[in-house]
Scaffold this active site. Structure first.
Site, PDB file in Angstrom:
ATOM      1  N   HIS A  14       0.841  -1.214   0.000  1.00 16.88           N
ATOM      2  CA  HIS A  14       0.000   0.000   0.000  1.00 16.88           C
ATOM      3  C   HIS A  14       0.877   1.265   0.000  1.00 16.88           C
ATOM      4  O   HIS A  14       1.389   1.690   1.027  1.00 16.88           O
ATOM      5  CB  HIS A  14      -0.895   0.009   1.250  1.00 16.88           C
ATOM      6  CG  HIS A  14      -1.895   1.115   1.257  1.00 16.88           C
ATOM      7  ND1 HIS A  14      -3.200   0.925   1.622  1.00 16.88           N
ATOM      8  CD2 HIS A  14      -1.794   2.435   0.958  1.00 16.88           C
ATOM      9  CE1 HIS A  14      -3.860   2.067   1.544  1.00 16.88           C
ATOM     10  NE2 HIS A  14      -3.024   3.005   1.148  1.00 16.88           N
ATOM     11  N   HIS A  16       1.334   5.362  -2.042  1.00 14.56           N
ATOM     12  CA  HIS A  16       0.843   6.383  -2.981  1.00 14.56           C
ATOM     13  C   HIS A  16       2.027   7.004  -3.696  1.00 14.56           C
ATOM     14  O   HIS A  16       2.891   7.611  -3.061  1.00 14.56           O
ATOM     15  CB  HIS A  16       0.070   7.478  -2.239  1.00 14.56           C
ATOM     16  CG  HIS A  16      -1.140   6.945  -1.551  1.00 14.56           C
ATOM     17  ND1 HIS A  16      -2.379   6.921  -2.131  1.00 14.56           N
ATOM     18  CD2 HIS A  16      -1.290   6.363  -0.331  1.00 14.56           C
ATOM     19  CE1 HIS A  16      -3.253   6.364  -1.298  1.00 14.56           C
ATOM     20  NE2 HIS A  16      -2.615   6.009  -0.200  1.00 14.56           N
ATOM     21  N   LYS A  99      -9.942  -1.475  -5.545  1.00 13.79           N
ATOM     22  CA  LYS A  99      -9.862  -0.710  -4.293  1.00 13.79           C
ATOM     23  C   LYS A  99     -11.160   0.046  -4.072  1.00 13.79           C
ATOM     24  O   LYS A  99     -11.576   0.856  -4.909  1.00 13.79           O
ATOM     25  CB  LYS A  99      -8.692   0.270  -4.366  1.00 13.79           C
ATOM     26  CG  LYS A  99      -8.592   1.255  -3.186  1.00 13.79           C
ATOM     27  CD  LYS A  99      -7.938   0.663  -1.955  1.00 13.79           C
ATOM     28  CE  LYS A  99      -8.028   1.552  -0.726  1.00 13.79           C
ATOM     29  NZ  LYS A  99      -6.871   2.378  -0.471  1.00 13.79           N
ATOM     30  N   HIS A 136     -10.566   0.816   1.812  1.00 11.05           N
ATOM     31  CA  HIS A 136     -10.372   1.899   2.786  1.00 11.05           C
ATOM     32  C   HIS A 136     -11.586   1.813   3.709  1.00 11.05           C
ATOM     33  O   HIS A 136     -12.674   2.259   3.358  1.00 11.05           O
ATOM     34  CB  HIS A 136     -10.290   3.267   2.102  1.00 11.05           C
ATOM     35  CG  HIS A 136     -10.023   4.358   3.088  1.00 11.05           C
ATOM     36  ND1 HIS A 136      -8.825   5.018   3.183  1.00 11.05           N
ATOM     37  CD2 HIS A 136     -10.793   4.852   4.090  1.00 11.05           C
ATOM     38  CE1 HIS A 136      -8.867   5.880   4.180  1.00 11.05           C
ATOM     39  NE2 HIS A 136     -10.058   5.803   4.754  1.00 11.05           N
ATOM     40  N   HIS A 174      -4.605  -0.351   6.016  1.00  9.48           N
ATOM     41  CA  HIS A 174      -4.174   0.473   7.147  1.00  9.48           C
ATOM     42  C   HIS A 174      -5.111   0.346   8.344  1.00  9.48           C
ATOM     43  O   HIS A 174      -5.665   1.334   8.833  1.00  9.48           O
ATOM     44  CB  HIS A 174      -3.994   1.942   6.766  1.00  9.48           C
ATOM     45  CG  HIS A 174      -5.032   2.480   5.786  1.00  9.48           C
ATOM     46  ND1 HIS A 174      -6.376   2.436   6.034  1.00  9.48           N
ATOM     47  CD2 HIS A 174      -4.894   3.066   4.569  1.00  9.48           C
ATOM     48  CE1 HIS A 174      -7.019   2.976   5.002  1.00  9.48           C
ATOM     49  NE2 HIS A 174      -6.133   3.364   4.108  1.00  9.48           N
ATOM     50  N   ASP A 246       1.273   2.806   3.526  1.00 12.17           N
ATOM     51  CA  ASP A 246       0.418   3.958   3.223  1.00 12.17           C
ATOM     52  C   ASP A 246       1.243   5.243   3.170  1.00 12.17           C
ATOM     53  O   ASP A 246       0.784   6.305   3.604  1.00 12.17           O
ATOM     54  CB  ASP A 246      -0.729   4.097   4.233  1.00 12.17           C
ATOM     55  CG  ASP A 246      -1.841   4.999   3.691  1.00 12.17           C
ATOM     56  OD1 ASP A 246      -1.836   5.287   2.484  1.00 12.17           O
ATOM     57  OD2 ASP A 246      -2.702   5.412   4.485  1.00 12.17           O
TER      58      ASP A 246
HETATM   59  O1  DOR Z   1      -3.899   9.557   5.081  1.00  8.04           O
HETATM   60  C1  DOR Z   1      -4.198   9.098   3.992  1.00  8.04           C
HETATM   61  N1  DOR Z   1      -3.714   9.617   2.854  1.00  8.04           N
HETATM   62  N2  DOR Z   1      -5.018   8.067   3.941  1.00  8.04           N
HETATM   63  C2  DOR Z   1      -5.496   7.612   2.775  1.00  8.04           C
HETATM   64  O2  DOR Z   1      -6.250   6.688   2.794  1.00  8.04           O
HETATM   65  C3  DOR Z   1      -5.135   8.257   1.497  1.00  8.04           C
HETATM   66  C4  DOR Z   1      -3.873   8.977   1.609  1.00  8.04           C
HETATM   67  C5  DOR Z   1      -3.639   9.918   0.459  1.00  8.04           C
HETATM   68  O3  DOR Z   1      -3.848   9.532  -0.685  1.00  8.04           O
HETATM   69  O4  DOR Z   1      -3.238  11.038   0.719  1.00  8.04           O
HETATM   70 ZN    ZN Z   2      -3.526   4.934   1.299  1.00  8.94          ZN
END
Ligand code: DOR
Ligand code: ZN
Length: 344
Positions: A14, A16, A99, A136, A174, A246
């Site tokens: 996980h 980004h 997702k 999520h 998470h 995450d």
């Molecule tokens: O804190 C977070 N940021 N939780 C998420 O689920 C998405 C992530 C984001 O993409 O910034």
């Molecule tokens: Zn995330």
């Protein structure tokens, strides 16, 4: 005292990576450690088609500064997906799963799902293809306290999804609460990813005299009891818990100067080291490899990596920022000491 450990190369289930300049800056931090990462599809235009997934995967891999790095892309689920394209992409491993973002739960989730029943047909396809539903797991409603969003999601949605699709593999992403890890532990075919920050922070680190935007993430970090439970399950070796950082970078201006603070913590520059430190604190360094490198591929039905990495006992201090051209991100654990370091 243990001063070095060798473990099978990890995967991060996980992360980004974002897009544009931000992607170019952050991708190498995950690729320096992991062989594979799940790249979350909540980009500014969400990844909902096979073509987008193919392009996004290429873009990430070509910016990884590694020859052996693989990005895995789940589909951002909506109630208006092209079902034929989605099925084709699952069958051809273009999508690693789907997702679910309940609408307005987090960053770029405005395209997410309002009425989850409307996409039960998609869950049916995921189950049939032996694929994975990544969730999520939070309900964002005016009547629900921010600290209870995960519990409400489990009670009002996840129980029913679980009972309707008994063979569907589900990852509660998470997982952040005592209630959540207990739910994962007591159900079949459900796993949870656990972040370093949910095992290091409590709500006092976010809400003090004023809010600390850099520790603000979704799900919000909770109480000491929750942190203790998360540590217990992560460090237990239990096959249904595995690594998902995450790591979620945001420009510092979106954290400090924006009216609405963007949720997300950028931990990629130090995440494996933080996990090692946590496992050591819990006297469970011998279980780190299960969590980081074995349980995840087993759940996703992937091969276990063949390379190894080494971590050595060595104190270092995390840089305050990751900076490049117009990008400036505050690092998680900025200015703090960590006692483990990966050997490159
Ligand atoms: O804190 C977070 N940021 N939780 C998420 O689920 C998405 C992530 C984001 O993409 O910034
Ligand atoms: Zn995330």
């Amino acid at each position: 005292m243990t001063t070095s450990i060798n473990i099978i190369q990890p995967d991060d289930w996980h992360v980004h990576f974002r897009e544009d300049e931000m992607l170019k800056v952050v991708t190498k931090y995950s690729a320096r450690v992991n062989r594979r990462c799940i790249a979350m599809p909540n980009t500014s235009t969400p990844i909902t088609s096979s073509n987008q997934a193919i392009n996004y995967k290429k873009l990430i891999e070509s910016n990884s500064q590694s020859l052996n790095f693989e990005a895995l892309i789940p589909c951002y689920l909506t109630d208006s997906l092209n079902i034929d394209d989605f099925t084709y992409a699952l069958q051809n491993k273009i999508f690693v799963g789907g997702k679910l973002y309940p609408s307005n739960a987090t960053t770029n989730s405005q395209y997410g799902v309002n009425d989850i029943k409307k996409i039960y047909n998609i869950f049916e396809i995921l189950e049939k293809e032996n694929s994975v539903l990544l969730i999520h797991g939070e309900l964002n409603r005016d009547d629900i306290d921010i600290f209870d969003r995960e519990k409400y999601f489990i009670d009002e949605e996840l129980y029913q999804i679980r009972n309707t699709f008994k063979n569907l593999k589900i990852v509660l992403e998470h997982v952040s609460s005592d209630y959540g890890v207990d739910f994962v532990n007591s159900n079949q075919n459900i796993a949870g990813t656990i972040t370093p920050h949910h095992m290091l922070l409590t709500k006092k680190d976010v809400f003090n005299d004023k809010i600390n935007p850099h520790n603000y993430c979704m799900p919000i970090v909770k109480n000491e009891e929750d942190l203790i439970s998360l540590r217990k399950y992560a460090c237990s070796g239990n096959k249904n818990f595995f690594l998902g950082t995450d790591s979620a970078p945001h420009q510092i201006s979106d954290k400090e100067q924006s009216k609405e603070i963007k949720p997300g913590i950028f931990s990629a520059p130090c995440s494996i080291e933080l996990y090692a430190q946590i496992f050591e604190e819990e006297n469970s360094l011998d279980k780190l490899e299960k969590f980081s490198s074995i349980n995840g591929p087993n759940f996703y039905n992937f091969s276990i990596n063949s390379d190894k990495i080494s971590l050595i006992k060595k104190e270092w201090i995390v840089e305050d920022f990751t900076v490049y051209n117009d990008i400036k991100i505050k690092n998680f654990y900025a200015g703090k000491k960590i006692s483990w370091k990966i050997q490159n």
